[in-house]
Scaffold this motif. Structure first.
Motif, mmCIF file in Angstrom:
data_model
loop_
_atom_site.group_PDB
_atom_site.id
_atom_site.type_symbol
_atom_site.label_atom_id
_atom_site.label_comp_id
_atom_site.label_asym_id
_atom_site.label_seq_id
_atom_site.Cartn_x
_atom_site.Cartn_y
_atom_site.Cartn_z
ATOM 1 N N SER A 9 -13.251 -1.890 -11.416
ATOM 2 C CA SER A 9 -11.997 -0.941 -11.345
ATOM 3 C C SER A 9 -12.346 -0.166 -9.906
ATOM 4 O O SER A 9 -13.828 0.284 -9.963
ATOM 5 N N ILE A 10 -11.639 0.184 -9.224
ATOM 6 C CA ILE A 10 -11.902 1.057 -7.914
ATOM 7 C C ILE A 10 -10.680 1.971 -7.797
ATOM 8 O O ILE A 10 -9.645 1.519 -7.832
ATOM 9 N N LEU A 11 -11.042 3.376 -7.750
ATOM 10 C CA LEU A 11 -10.017 4.219 -7.678
ATOM 11 C C LEU A 11 -9.845 4.782 -6.163
ATOM 12 O O LEU A 11 -10.827 4.733 -5.497
ATOM 13 N N TYR A 12 -8.963 5.100 -5.895
ATOM 14 C CA TYR A 12 -8.359 5.355 -4.448
ATOM 15 C C TYR A 12 -7.656 6.380 -4.310
ATOM 16 O O TYR A 12 -6.570 6.693 -5.305
ATOM 17 N N SER A 13 -7.678 7.515 -3.292
ATOM 18 C CA SER A 13 -6.797 8.444 -3.061
ATOM 19 C C SER A 13 -6.945 8.797 -1.641
ATOM 20 O O SER A 13 -7.821 8.566 -0.825
ATOM 21 N N GLY A 14 -5.949 9.366 -1.186
ATOM 22 C CA GLY A 14 -5.675 9.817 0.345
ATOM 23 C C GLY A 14 -4.494 9.081 0.860
ATOM 24 O O GLY A 14 -3.384 9.042 0.132
ATOM 25 N N SER A 15 -4.472 8.558 1.845
ATOM 26 C CA SER A 15 -3.113 7.950 2.423
ATOM 27 C C SER A 15 -2.584 6.983 1.751
ATOM 28 O O SER A 15 -3.093 5.693 1.565
ATOM 29 N N ARG A 16 -1.250 6.969 1.081
ATOM 30 C CA ARG A 16 -0.631 5.957 0.421
ATOM 31 C C ARG A 16 -0.622 4.657 1.357
ATOM 32 O O ARG A 16 -0.519 3.695 0.926
ATOM 33 N N GLY A 17 -0.324 5.067 2.718
ATOM 34 C CA GLY A 17 0.082 4.026 3.471
ATOM 35 C C GLY A 17 -1.030 3.076 3.701
ATOM 36 O O GLY A 17 -1.163 1.809 4.045
ATOM 37 N N VAL A 18 -2.258 3.601 3.904
ATOM 38 C CA VAL A 18 -3.509 2.917 4.226
ATOM 39 C C VAL A 18 -3.523 2.075 3.018
ATOM 40 O O VAL A 18 -4.244 0.915 3.142
ATOM 41 N N PHE A 19 -3.649 2.702 1.818
ATOM 42 C CA PHE A 19 -3.702 1.996 0.489
ATOM 43 C C PHE A 19 -2.944 0.611 0.360
ATOM 44 O O PHE A 19 -3.492 -0.313 0.188
ATOM 45 N N ASP A 20 -1.485 0.884 0.791
ATOM 46 C CA ASP A 20 -0.800 -0.285 0.793
ATOM 47 C C ASP A 20 -1.089 -1.470 1.843
ATOM 48 O O ASP A 20 -1.215 -2.281 1.473
ATOM 49 N N ASP A 21 -1.464 -1.081 2.958
ATOM 50 C CA ASP A 21 -1.842 -1.854 4.209
ATOM 51 C C ASP A 21 -3.016 -2.756 3.777
ATOM 52 O O ASP A 21 -3.158 -3.790 3.999
ATOM 53 N N VAL A 22 -4.057 -1.928 3.241
ATOM 54 C CA VAL A 22 -5.314 -2.733 2.948
ATOM 55 C C VAL A 22 -5.554 -3.165 1.648
ATOM 56 O O VAL A 22 -6.685 -3.879 1.240
ATOM 57 N N ARG A 23 -4.478 -3.278 0.791
ATOM 58 C CA ARG A 23 -4.536 -3.296 -0.515
ATOM 59 C C ARG A 23 -4.967 -4.721 -0.869
ATOM 60 O O ARG A 23 -5.834 -5.339 -1.736
ATOM 61 N N PRO A 24 -4.487 -5.667 -0.136
ATOM 62 C CA PRO A 24 -4.900 -7.115 -0.367
ATOM 63 C C PRO A 24 -6.497 -7.488 0.037
ATOM 64 O O PRO A 24 -7.114 -8.283 -1.017
ATOM 65 N N VAL A 25 -7.215 -6.426 0.822
ATOM 66 C CA VAL A 25 -8.589 -6.818 0.865
ATOM 67 C C VAL A 25 -9.213 -5.939 -0.719
ATOM 68 O O VAL A 25 -10.000 -6.490 -1.221
ATOM 69 N N LEU A 26 -8.773 -4.769 -0.807
ATOM 70 C CA LEU A 26 -9.214 -4.043 -2.068
ATOM 71 C C LEU A 26 -9.345 -4.446 -3.035
ATOM 72 O O LEU A 26 -10.164 -4.599 -3.993
ATOM 73 N N ASP A 27 -8.051 -5.314 -3.126
ATOM 74 C CA ASP A 27 -7.908 -6.227 -4.525
ATOM 75 C C ASP A 27 -9.008 -7.357 -5.021
ATOM 76 O O ASP A 27 -9.177 -7.979 -5.896
ATOM 77 N N ARG A 28 -9.641 -7.745 -3.661
ATOM 78 C CA ARG A 28 -10.821 -8.723 -3.915
ATOM 79 C C ARG A 28 -11.849 -8.274 -4.622
ATOM 80 O O ARG A 28 -12.604 -9.039 -5.416
ATOM 81 N N TRP A 29 -11.985 -6.748 -4.669
ATOM 82 C CA TRP A 29 -13.250 -6.296 -5.290
ATOM 83 C C TRP A 29 -13.037 -5.953 -6.797
ATOM 84 O O TRP A 29 -13.971 -6.245 -7.436
ATOM 85 N N ALA A 30 -11.744 -5.485 -7.000
ATOM 86 C CA ALA A 30 -11.482 -5.024 -8.358
ATOM 87 C C ALA A 30 -10.103 -4.557 -8.418
ATOM 88 O O ALA A 30 -9.260 -4.835 -7.768
ATOM 89 N N THR A 31 -9.675 -4.042 -9.816
ATOM 90 C CA THR A 31 -8.421 -3.694 -10.211
ATOM 91 C C THR A 31 -8.421 -2.486 -9.206
ATOM 92 O O THR A 31 -9.203 -1.428 -9.542
ATOM 93 N N SER A 32 -7.479 -2.287 -8.304
ATOM 94 C CA SER A 32 -7.182 -1.081 -7.477
ATOM 95 C C SER A 32 -6.402 -0.265 -7.962
ATOM 96 O O SER A 32 -4.993 -0.506 -8.418
#
Ligand SMILES: NC(=O)c1ccc[n+]([C@@H]2O[C@H](COP(=O)([O-])OP(=O)(O)OC[C@H]3O[C@@H](n4cnc5c(N)ncnc54)[C@H](OP(=O)(O)O)[C@@H]3O)[C@@H](O)[C@H]2O)c1
Length: 308
Positions: A135-158
């Motif tokens: 599991s990886i937690l994120y905070s900050g820009s929602r737009g950035v999270f949404d944009d890069v999420r397909p990459v983030l999801d490679r590592w863990a539940t985002s």
């Protein structure tokens, strides 16, 4: 959705965690450029197909998505300050452990240099990266999270925790506080039975199911705290919870009572303030941040206001 394999990623920091993050991206078809202060650590990833950049400048220029997994807040600045001018328009996802305020400082710093910023906190060990338990937690820009999420999801539940860049770190460190305090309690218990020759292995086998079952009580304590009434029936009272006998037993066995003595100190404070008949969850009142008024708002930014 666009195939995330088309997204190239630059990853700075090839310690145990950074290497696991890079290897997972390579294994899922991403183009990955890596950089590490000690270049030899890039050799294995290069053999797997990563491009090893010889300078940080070349690394941050390689892809518009830059990920840092360095030692600490200071090492992020030490690494990126000299090349931040070349990062304008890029996106920085920082997975280095920092305090909440350090994460906020990095977000402001990035913003001042025209860099989109997302802070991350890894709730996993390196071998777990890319597996369902991570599991990886994120905070900050929602737009950035949404944009890069397909990459983030490679590592863990985002999980996105809110617009305040410090929130991922705050959740991370809060959970680690609970974990380390519990482990210290386990080690204290092992030392108590160890005083008569019981092995830590035997104690672990006995303690694990008991302590695991007790964690079901978190939800009840949480409902009492959120309700703000420590007198609701069905709670173990602070008078009943007095742990001075455990402190004494520890001392009798020649074992340092430090972990349980801290809890006893918190209990004693609330009993001395006249709350002995109230529930154990009242310890929260000795710990929580001072609030400016009685509306339930803390002096810090309310998270509900930052979740968009
Ligand atoms: N490992 C875990 O289980 C875990 C879990 C959750 C979060 N994290 C977080 O992930 C981050 C990395 O952890 P890790 O396990 O990979 O640590 P690590 O194995 O100790 O690696 C540390 C990395 O930081 C680099 N570094 C240290 N100081 C530096 C500096 N001043 N300038 C540039 N680079 C520097 C090191 O480079 P060199 O190779 O040159 O020394 C190495 O690449 C940490 O913030 C950690 O808290 C780790």
């Amino acid at each position: 959705m666009t195939d995330p394999r088309g997204t190239g990623v630059t990853l700075l920091g090839l310690g145990a965690m950074g290497s696991a993050l890079a290897a997972t991206l390579l294994g899922t078809g991403h183009a990955v450029t890596v950089w590490n202060r000690t270049p030899a650590r890039a050799a294995e990833l290069s053999a797997q197909g990563a491009e090893a950049a010889s300078t940080t400048g070349a690394a941050v220029a390689a892809h518009p998505l830059i990920v840092t997994c360095l030692l600490d807040h200071a090492s992020v600045h030490e690494t990126l300050d000299p090349v931040v001018a070349g990062m304008r328009g890029s996106t920085l996802v920082n997975l280095t452990t920092t305090t909440p305020n350090e994460a906020r400082e990095l977000a402001t710093w990035a913003d001042g240099h025209g860099v989109r910023y997302l802070d991350g906190a890894i709730m996993a060990t390196p071998p777990m990266i890319g597996t369902p338990g991570a599991s990886i937690l994120y905070s900050g820009s929602r737009g950035v999270f949404d944009d890069v999420r397909p990459v983030l999801d490679r590592w863990a539940t985002s999980t996105y925790d809110g617009a305040d860049s410090g929130l991922a770190s705050l959740f991370d460190l809060a959970m680690l506080s609970g974990m380390y305090t519990m482990f210290a309690g386990f080690l204290h218990g092992a030392a108590m039975v160890g005083s008569v020759g019981v092995t830590a292995t035997e104690f672990a086998a006995r303690a694990t199911p008991f302590i695991s079952a007790m964690t079901a009580g978190f939800a009840h304590d949480a409902s009492v705290i959120d309700g703000g009434d420590y007198t609701v029936p069905g709670q173990q009272s602070l008078d009943f919870s007095d742990l001075s006998h455990i402190v004494r037993a520890s001392e009798e066995q020649g074992v340092d009572p430090a972990p349980v003595a801290v809890v006893q100190e918190l209990i004693s404070r609330q009993i001395a303030a006249g709350h002995g008949a109230e529930g154990f969850a009242r310890l929260y009142e000795s710990l929580r941040a001072v609030r400016g008024d009685n509306t339930g708002r803390s002096d810090h930014t309310d998270r509900a206001e930052t979740l968009r």
